[in-house]
Design a protein around this motif. Structure first.
Motif, PDB file in Angstrom:
ATOM      1  N   ILE A 117       0.837  -1.196   0.000  1.00  0.00           N
ATOM      2  CA  ILE A 117       0.000   0.000   0.000  1.00  0.00           C
ATOM      3  C   ILE A 117       0.875   1.250   0.000  1.00  0.00           C
ATOM      4  O   ILE A 117       1.802   1.370   0.806  1.00  0.00           O
ATOM      5  CB  ILE A 117      -0.917  -0.004   1.243  1.00  0.00           C
ATOM      6  N   TRP A 127      -2.730   5.011  -3.243  1.00  0.00           N
ATOM      7  CA  TRP A 127      -3.759   3.985  -3.255  1.00  0.00           C
ATOM      8  C   TRP A 127      -5.064   4.529  -2.678  1.00  0.00           C
ATOM      9  O   TRP A 127      -5.070   5.482  -1.886  1.00  0.00           O
ATOM     10  CB  TRP A 127      -3.316   2.776  -2.425  1.00  0.00           C
ATOM     11  N   GLU A 128      -6.164   3.891  -3.060  1.00  0.00           N
ATOM     12  CA  GLU A 128      -7.477   4.195  -2.479  1.00  0.00           C
ATOM     13  C   GLU A 128      -7.630   3.391  -1.187  1.00  0.00           C
ATOM     14  O   GLU A 128      -7.744   2.162  -1.222  1.00  0.00           O
ATOM     15  CB  GLU A 128      -8.578   3.843  -3.475  1.00  0.00           C
ATOM     16  N   LEU A 129      -7.673   4.064  -0.048  1.00  0.00           N
ATOM     17  CA  LEU A 129      -7.725   3.415   1.264  1.00  0.00           C
ATOM     18  C   LEU A 129      -9.096   3.670   1.893  1.00  0.00           C
ATOM     19  O   LEU A 129      -9.474   4.814   2.141  1.00  0.00           O
ATOM     20  CB  LEU A 129      -6.616   3.955   2.160  1.00  0.00           C
ATOM     21  N   THR A 130      -9.840   2.604   2.156  1.00  0.00           N
ATOM     22  CA  THR A 130     -11.211   2.703   2.662  1.00  0.00           C
ATOM     23  C   THR A 130     -11.316   2.050   4.041  1.00  0.00           C
ATOM     24  O   THR A 130     -10.778   0.953   4.254  1.00  0.00           O
ATOM     25  CB  THR A 130     -12.197   2.012   1.699  1.00  0.00           C
ATOM     26  N   VAL A 164      -6.517  -5.047  -0.972  1.00  0.00           N
ATOM     27  CA  VAL A 164      -7.693  -5.637  -1.596  1.00  0.00           C
ATOM     28  C   VAL A 164      -7.391  -5.993  -3.050  1.00  0.00           C
ATOM     29  O   VAL A 164      -7.699  -7.093  -3.526  1.00  0.00           O
ATOM     30  CB  VAL A 164      -8.900  -4.681  -1.514  1.00  0.00           C
ATOM     31  N   SER A 165      -6.787  -5.055  -3.772  1.00  0.00           N
ATOM     32  CA  SER A 165      -6.422  -5.293  -5.173  1.00  0.00           C
ATOM     33  C   SER A 165      -5.173  -4.497  -5.501  1.00  0.00           C
ATOM     34  O   SER A 165      -5.210  -3.261  -5.540  1.00  0.00           O
ATOM     35  CB  SER A 165      -7.565  -4.883  -6.110  1.00  0.00           C
ATOM     36  N   SER A 175      -5.715  -2.632  -9.031  1.00  0.00           N
ATOM     37  CA  SER A 175      -6.420  -1.350  -9.038  1.00  0.00           C
ATOM     38  C   SER A 175      -6.017  -0.441  -7.882  1.00  0.00           C
ATOM     39  O   SER A 175      -6.612   0.618  -7.690  1.00  0.00           O
ATOM     40  CB  SER A 175      -7.936  -1.581  -8.998  1.00  0.00           C
ATOM     41  N   LYS A 176      -5.019  -0.855  -7.091  1.00  0.00           N
ATOM     42  CA  LYS A 176      -4.484  -0.059  -5.981  1.00  0.00           C
ATOM     43  C   LYS A 176      -5.562   0.303  -4.958  1.00  0.00           C
ATOM     44  O   LYS A 176      -5.777   1.466  -4.617  1.00  0.00           O
ATOM     45  CB  LYS A 176      -3.803   1.208  -6.510  1.00  0.00           C
ATOM     46  N   LYS A 177      -6.216  -0.731  -4.480  1.00  0.00           N
ATOM     47  CA  LYS A 177      -7.251  -0.538  -3.463  1.00  0.00           C
ATOM     48  C   LYS A 177      -6.868  -1.269  -2.177  1.00  0.00           C
ATOM     49  O   LYS A 177      -6.345  -2.392  -2.221  1.00  0.00           O
ATOM     50  CB  LYS A 177      -8.598  -1.051  -3.970  1.00  0.00           C
ATOM     51  N   ILE A 209      -7.960  -1.554   2.369  1.00  0.00           N
ATOM     52  CA  ILE A 209      -8.907  -1.260   3.449  1.00  0.00           C
ATOM     53  C   ILE A 209      -8.162  -1.255   4.775  1.00  0.00           C
ATOM     54  O   ILE A 209      -7.038  -1.775   4.881  1.00  0.00           O
ATOM     55  CB  ILE A 209     -10.062  -2.282   3.497  1.00  0.00           C
TER      56      ILE A 209
END
Length: 264
Positions: free
Chosen positions: A98, A102-105, A152-153, A156-158, A160
């Motif tokens: 990460i 990245w998109e961090l949710t 997560v991916s 797609s740079k996701k 959590i």
């Protein structure tokens, strides 16, 4: 007087003969000069004969090109063979984790309360997986204050993150199986990562366990699972790829990445 004239005549005869000879000597260069000029022309003939030899060398060069020793039909064929999956460049091994872009949710539940296992995508024993397959928390680490971050991916740079008392106080089973890449980059630049679902059979006992950014899929043996997606039997790793629902094609892997958090 008669004797004197005879004497002069006798002396004049050799002089006249010398004069004739002298005249003849002047004519000799005139008659021999063309011959001497022809000699360089004869010297030019071997040079003209050398030109076919040069042509022969050029033909030999073309012949060697036809055999694949240089640029030409043979060289082009050699290049095509080199681009085949089995003859590509050796696969480069890298790490993935990460990053700031990245998109961090945030997730409001403890996914690790459902299950905690060794991550199949990491060599590092501190990396684990949590939750069900659909949760896609495929590679996680325990951060400060019982917070867990999970990839997560990688494609797609996701990612959590969530609070997990289960991880803080629990132990995870150890998995001695060889890890599987968390992301693959194929020779055409396409990026692929593990699918967020259990593979279903599509081709002769194989299922799609990896999905790619262009919609193509990578097959693995159903009985062996996702670990059989990549053939690592040589320096050039390969996968069986399906594009637009077609037949599987053997494709070389340019780079393979495993989950590895940065060292503290």
């Amino acid at each position: 007087m008669t004797i004197a004239r005879r004497t002069l005549a006798a002396l004049a005869a050799p002089a006249l003969a010398l004069a004739v000879v002298a005249c003849g000597g002047e004519e000799e260069p005139v008659t021999t000069t063309p011959a001497q000029q022809e000699e360089p022309a004869q010297d030019d003939d071997p040079q003209e004969e050398d030109s076919p030899a040069e042509d022969s060398e050029e033909e030999n060069g073309d012949g060697s090109q036809e055999d694949g020793s240089g640029e030409g039909p043979g060289g082009e064929d050699s290049g095509e063979e080199g681009s085949d999956a089995a003859q590509g460049e050796p696969t480069v091994i890298g790490s993935e984790w990460i990053e700031d872009d990245w998109e961090l949710t945030e997730v409001d539940q403890d996914l690790c309360d459902f299950s905690i296992t060794d991550s199949p995508y990491a060599n590092n024993p501190d990396v684990f997986s949590c939750g069900a397959t659909a949760d896609s928390a495929v590679a996680c680490i325990l951060d400060v204050d019982q917070m867990v971050q999970c990839v997560v991916s990688a494609d797609s740079k996701k990612a959590i993150f969530f609070e997990s008392p289960a991880v803080a106080g629990g132990a995870k089973p150890e998995d001695e199986a060889e890890p599987t890449p968390i992301r693959l980059e194929l020779t055409d630049g396409t990026s692929c990562s593990p699918a967020a679902h259990t593979g279903t059979e599509t081709h002769d006992g194989k299922a799609a366990w990896y999905g790619c950014e262009d919609g193509s899929e990578l097959l693995a043996d159903i009985e062996e699972g996702i670990s059989s997606t990549v053939d690592t039997s040589s320096d050039v790793w390969t996968v069986e790829r399906i594009v637009d629902g077609g037949d599987p094609e053997t494709t070389a892997v340019r780079s393979a990445f495993f989950a590895e958090p940065p060292a503290d």
